[in-house]
Design a protein around this motif. Structure first.
Motif, PDB file in Angstrom:
ATOM      1  N   SER A 115      37.605 -85.597 -22.507  1.00  0.00           N
ATOM      2  CA  SER A 115      36.628 -85.718 -23.812  1.00  0.00           C
ATOM      3  C   SER A 115      35.375 -85.320 -23.170  1.00  0.00           C
ATOM      4  O   SER A 115      34.944 -85.275 -22.134  1.00  0.00           O
ATOM      5  CB  SER A 115      36.325 -87.297 -23.859  1.00  0.00           C
ATOM      6  N   THR A 117      32.802 -85.249 -24.958  1.00  0.00           N
ATOM      7  CA  THR A 117      31.530 -85.958 -25.059  1.00  0.00           C
ATOM      8  C   THR A 117      31.354 -86.916 -24.270  1.00  0.00           C
ATOM      9  O   THR A 117      30.149 -87.506 -23.850  1.00  0.00           O
ATOM     10  CB  THR A 117      31.714 -86.629 -26.368  1.00  0.00           C
ATOM     11  N   ALA A 121      27.862 -87.448 -21.984  1.00  0.00           N
ATOM     12  CA  ALA A 121      27.071 -88.949 -21.938  1.00  0.00           C
ATOM     13  C   ALA A 121      26.797 -88.794 -20.593  1.00  0.00           C
ATOM     14  O   ALA A 121      25.779 -89.391 -20.221  1.00  0.00           O
ATOM     15  CB  ALA A 121      27.975 -89.935 -22.431  1.00  0.00           C
ATOM     16  N   ARG A 125      23.003 -89.348 -18.894  1.00  0.00           N
ATOM     17  CA  ARG A 125      22.678 -90.560 -17.769  1.00  0.00           C
ATOM     18  C   ARG A 125      21.991 -89.894 -16.506  1.00  0.00           C
ATOM     19  O   ARG A 125      21.141 -90.505 -15.993  1.00  0.00           O
ATOM     20  CB  ARG A 125      23.704 -91.277 -17.600  1.00  0.00           C
ATOM     21  N   ARG A 177      22.487 -98.229 -23.561  1.00  0.00           N
ATOM     22  CA  ARG A 177      23.912 -98.979 -24.313  1.00  0.00           C
ATOM     23  C   ARG A 177      24.882 -99.592 -23.183  1.00  0.00           C
ATOM     24  O   ARG A 177      25.430-100.577 -22.810  1.00  0.00           O
ATOM     25  CB  ARG A 177      24.683 -98.036 -24.929  1.00  0.00           C
ATOM     26  N   GLY A 197      37.240 -96.659 -23.655  1.00  0.00           N
ATOM     27  CA  GLY A 197      36.679 -95.043 -23.775  1.00  0.00           C
ATOM     28  C   GLY A 197      35.690 -95.160 -22.636  1.00  0.00           C
ATOM     29  O   GLY A 197      34.579 -94.973 -22.897  1.00  0.00           O
ATOM     30  N   ALA A 198      36.032 -95.576 -21.331  1.00  0.00           N
ATOM     31  CA  ALA A 198      35.051 -95.413 -20.241  1.00  0.00           C
ATOM     32  C   ALA A 198      34.304 -94.006 -20.003  1.00  0.00           C
ATOM     33  O   ALA A 198      33.120 -94.059 -19.429  1.00  0.00           O
ATOM     34  CB  ALA A 198      35.829 -96.065 -19.183  1.00  0.00           C
ATOM     35  N   GLY A 199      34.936 -93.074 -20.157  1.00  0.00           N
ATOM     36  CA  GLY A 199      34.399 -91.833 -19.784  1.00  0.00           C
ATOM     37  C   GLY A 199      34.209 -91.944 -18.353  1.00  0.00           C
ATOM     38  O   GLY A 199      34.944 -92.098 -17.776  1.00  0.00           O
ATOM     39  N   ASP A 220      40.985 -95.671 -21.384  1.00  0.00           N
ATOM     40  CA  ASP A 220      40.495 -94.102 -21.874  1.00  0.00           C
ATOM     41  C   ASP A 220      41.560 -93.488 -22.244  1.00  0.00           C
ATOM     42  O   ASP A 220      42.761 -93.631 -21.891  1.00  0.00           O
ATOM     43  CB  ASP A 220      39.444 -93.546 -20.807  1.00  0.00           C
ATOM     44  N   HIS A 221      41.184 -92.366 -23.191  1.00  0.00           N
ATOM     45  CA  HIS A 221      42.336 -91.206 -23.489  1.00  0.00           C
ATOM     46  C   HIS A 221      42.805 -90.860 -22.286  1.00  0.00           C
ATOM     47  O   HIS A 221      42.288 -90.480 -21.363  1.00  0.00           O
ATOM     48  CB  HIS A 221      41.598 -90.364 -24.303  1.00  0.00           C
ATOM     49  N   SER A 224      41.137 -87.639 -20.705  1.00  0.00           N
ATOM     50  CA  SER A 224      40.038 -88.081 -19.964  1.00  0.00           C
ATOM     51  C   SER A 224      40.130 -88.800 -18.741  1.00  0.00           C
ATOM     52  O   SER A 224      39.402 -88.502 -17.789  1.00  0.00           O
ATOM     53  CB  SER A 224      39.262 -88.866 -21.075  1.00  0.00           C
ATOM     54  N   VAL A 248      45.121 -94.688 -22.901  1.00  0.00           N
ATOM     55  CA  VAL A 248      45.528 -95.109 -24.191  1.00  0.00           C
ATOM     56  C   VAL A 248      44.759 -94.096 -25.179  1.00  0.00           C
ATOM     57  O   VAL A 248      43.885 -93.895 -25.023  1.00  0.00           O
ATOM     58  CB  VAL A 248      45.584 -96.623 -24.551  1.00  0.00           C
ATOM     59  N   ASP A 249      45.526 -93.774 -26.475  1.00  0.00           N
ATOM     60  CA  ASP A 249      44.695 -93.363 -27.423  1.00  0.00           C
ATOM     61  C   ASP A 249      44.743 -94.320 -28.529  1.00  0.00           C
ATOM     62  O   ASP A 249      45.467 -94.633 -29.110  1.00  0.00           O
ATOM     63  CB  ASP A 249      45.498 -92.152 -28.034  1.00  0.00           C
ATOM     64  N   PHE A 250      43.355 -94.620 -28.706  1.00  0.00           N
ATOM     65  CA  PHE A 250      43.150 -95.857 -29.732  1.00  0.00           C
ATOM     66  C   PHE A 250      43.501 -95.559 -31.299  1.00  0.00           C
ATOM     67  O   PHE A 250      43.783 -96.401 -32.046  1.00  0.00           O
ATOM     68  CB  PHE A 250      41.413 -95.968 -29.786  1.00  0.00           C
ATOM     69  N   THR A 275      30.932 -98.797 -25.530  1.00  0.00           N
ATOM     70  CA  THR A 275      29.861 -98.105 -25.912  1.00  0.00           C
ATOM     71  C   THR A 275      30.248 -96.444 -26.331  1.00  0.00           C
ATOM     72  O   THR A 275      31.151 -95.797 -25.361  1.00  0.00           O
ATOM     73  CB  THR A 275      28.820 -98.188 -24.763  1.00  0.00           C
ATOM     74  N   GLY A 276      29.351 -95.957 -27.135  1.00  0.00           N
ATOM     75  CA  GLY A 276      29.690 -94.432 -27.419  1.00  0.00           C
ATOM     76  C   GLY A 276      30.925 -94.035 -27.848  1.00  0.00           C
ATOM     77  O   GLY A 276      31.303 -92.611 -27.803  1.00  0.00           O
TER      78      GLY A 276
HETATM   79  C1  SAM Z   1      31.191 -90.491 -25.576  1.00  0.00           C
HETATM   80  S1  SAM Z   1      32.425 -90.924 -24.616  1.00  0.00           S
HETATM   81  C2  SAM Z   1      31.727 -92.618 -24.172  1.00  0.00           C
HETATM   82  C3  SAM Z   1      31.822 -92.515 -22.748  1.00  0.00           C
HETATM   83  C4  SAM Z   1      31.296 -93.929 -22.314  1.00  0.00           C
HETATM   84  N1  SAM Z   1      31.795 -95.349 -22.891  1.00  0.00           N
HETATM   85  C5  SAM Z   1      29.529 -94.143 -22.498  1.00  0.00           C
HETATM   86  O1  SAM Z   1      29.108 -94.996 -23.045  1.00  0.00           O
HETATM   87  O2  SAM Z   1      29.176 -93.286 -22.125  1.00  0.00           O
HETATM   88  C6  SAM Z   1      33.746 -91.338 -25.689  1.00  0.00           C
HETATM   89  C7  SAM Z   1      34.754 -91.747 -24.783  1.00  0.00           C
HETATM   90  O3  SAM Z   1      35.575 -92.232 -25.668  1.00  0.00           O
HETATM   91  C8  SAM Z   1      36.987 -91.818 -25.706  1.00  0.00           C
HETATM   92  N2  SAM Z   1      37.846 -91.861 -26.733  1.00  0.00           N
HETATM   93  C9  SAM Z   1      37.281 -91.086 -27.722  1.00  0.00           C
HETATM   94  N3  SAM Z   1      38.475 -91.459 -28.690  1.00  0.00           N
HETATM   95  C10 SAM Z   1      39.500 -91.757 -28.084  1.00  0.00           C
HETATM   96  C11 SAM Z   1      40.735 -92.225 -28.639  1.00  0.00           C
HETATM   97  N4  SAM Z   1      41.403 -91.954 -29.727  1.00  0.00           N
HETATM   98  N5  SAM Z   1      41.438 -92.855 -27.844  1.00  0.00           N
HETATM   99  C12 SAM Z   1      40.945 -93.102 -26.608  1.00  0.00           C
HETATM  100  N6  SAM Z   1      39.818 -93.061 -25.911  1.00  0.00           N
HETATM  101  C13 SAM Z   1      39.184 -92.090 -26.864  1.00  0.00           C
HETATM  102  C14 SAM Z   1      36.918 -90.514 -24.764  1.00  0.00           C
HETATM  103  O4  SAM Z   1      37.711 -90.231 -24.054  1.00  0.00           O
HETATM  104  C15 SAM Z   1      35.522 -90.684 -24.196  1.00  0.00           C
HETATM  105  O5  SAM Z   1      35.821 -91.342 -22.891  1.00  0.00           O
END
Ligand code: SAM
Length: 390
Positions: A115, A117, A121, A125, A177, A197-199, A220-221, A224, A248-250, A275-276
């Protein structure tokens, strides 16, 4: 069979246009995301034109014709072709970025690439800490380290796109956040912390004080997470027995299916930090995840941020949305529409959770930025909410 006319002489069957449009999707999801998100501004009205324009650009004759999109195409389609031609150049430039594996790989979509994004993020930070006077709402010393040297290119590329005050509020919000979630975690009696979605979240290394008493599930995805783990290995960061990584893919299935097998205990209170992520997810995926959380032990909580509806944004929030929307789409993570406060609260309670805190921006400013002389505050683009399992 409906026919679509391109220019003076080209006549293409609509189903073929679609196939060619999808061909572009396969060739370059960077285009498709932009097309899908309605690259001309109005998602509904421009989508058809964009798909047609994308189909045209699949044709070498069009690509090589500098006049394509100018002289011989009807209005909106000409605009779309011109925009996509410019977009193609940007895409080529992006691929050429050196030392930028995350952003310049052949794969440009969430299916196979980490990811972007999440990287943005983390850069936010890290730069927040460099550019803002302490005390910092979040002191994430590892953010830029986890991203790697490419953070400088990202800063140089994206900072000029955002006016200074918009950038500052956005960075403040990304830090707020995480701080908000970690404050609620520290204030409760939780034995499990699930970061959805830990990123590039660096909680496990920043908060050894909390890590010891928790099982931490980083969900997380898969793409990622694999990249993050590779970075962690490269950097030699320690991994604790408390940390569990769950790919996992949400959008593909419920989180519930993977958490249990990963060792999550549904009978013990857990804090979910999400978050995010919701701003990029469909309503269906958000609902599915909230329902999963609602199945956790009583007293469990979720903190999540959602995209605010456009009419709730102030000027800086509106500007942020205008600039960031095409960026997010271009990296394969298009934003979804915002939520009115009342609607998200209805969804939360429909899923079986109770809202326990729903701070407005002014509340967050009061809690985390009071007494500052620089007027710093988080943006209005995202709203935080905490909800509990009864
Ligand atoms: C903007 S980042 C946010 C990261 C962190 N949680 C933060 O607050 O900065 C979005 C996160 O959501 C995850 N994500 C987005 N769509 C996803 C999906 N369909 N399945 C799993 N994770 C997903 C991405 O892999 C990414 O790590």
């Amino acid at each position: 069979m409906r026919m679509v006319t391109f220019g003076k002489s080209r006549v293409i069957r609509r189903d073929r246009v679609r196939r060619q449009g999808l061909g572009i999707v396969a060739l370059c999801p960077f285009y498709s995301c932009w097309v899908e998100s309605g690259g001309l501004g109005d998602p509904v009205a421009s989508r058809a034109w964009c798909v047609q324009a994308a189909a045209m650009l699949a044709c070498p004759a069009v690509l090589e014709d500098p006049d394509a999109g100018r002289s011989w195409l009807p209005g909106d389609l000409a605009v779309a072709v011109r925009a996509l031609q410019a977009h193609r150049v940007k895409c080529a430039e992006r691929r050429a970025w050196p030392a930028c594996r995350v952003l310049a790989g052949e794969e440009e979509c969430m299916e196979s690439a980490p990811s972007r994004t999440a990287v943005f993020a983390a850069v936010s930070r890290g730069l927040f800490r460099l550019e803002t006077a302490s005390p910092w709402v979040l002191d994430d010393v590892l953010a830029l380290v986890l991203v790697g040297p490419v953070w400088q290119q990202l800063r140089d590329q994206f900072d000029p796109l955002f006016p200074g005050p918009v950038r500052r509020e956005a960075r403040a919000a990304v830090c707020t956040r995480s701080r908000y979630a970690e404050d609620r975690l520290a204030a409760g009696a939780f034995t499990q912390y699930v970061i959805l979605g830990a990123g590039l979240d660096s909680f496990a290394w920043r908060r050894p004080d909390l890590l010891g008493s928790l099982a931490v599930f980083e969900v997380d995805h898969p793409a990622s997470q694999a990249w993050k783990l590779e970075r962690v290995r490269e950097l030699g960061l320690p991994l604790s027995d408390s940390q569990v990584f769950v790919p996992v893919d949400f959008e593909a299935g419920p989180v519930q299916d993977v958490l249990g097998p990963a060792g999550f205990d549904w009978a013990q209170p857990a804090m979910f930090c999400w978050t995010g992520v919701a701003p990029y997810l469909t309503a269906q995926a958000i609902e599915s995840t909230l329902r999963t959380i609602a199945a956790a032990a009583p007293g469990s909580e979720v903190v999540f941020s959602y995209r605010a509806e456009d009419c709730a944004l102030d000027d800086a929030g509106t500007e942020y949305a205008r600039i960031y929307t095409p960026i997010a789409a271009s990296v394969g993570e298009p934003l979804q529409p915002g939520w009115p406060v009342s609607e998200i609260e209805r969804l939360i309670s429909r899923c079986g959770l109770t809202v326990v805190d729903h701070p407005a921006r002014a509340d967050l400013q009061q809690r985390y930025f009071a007494g500052r002389t620089d007027g710093l505050r988080p943006y209005t683009f995202e709203t935080l909410v905490a909800a509990r399992v009864a």
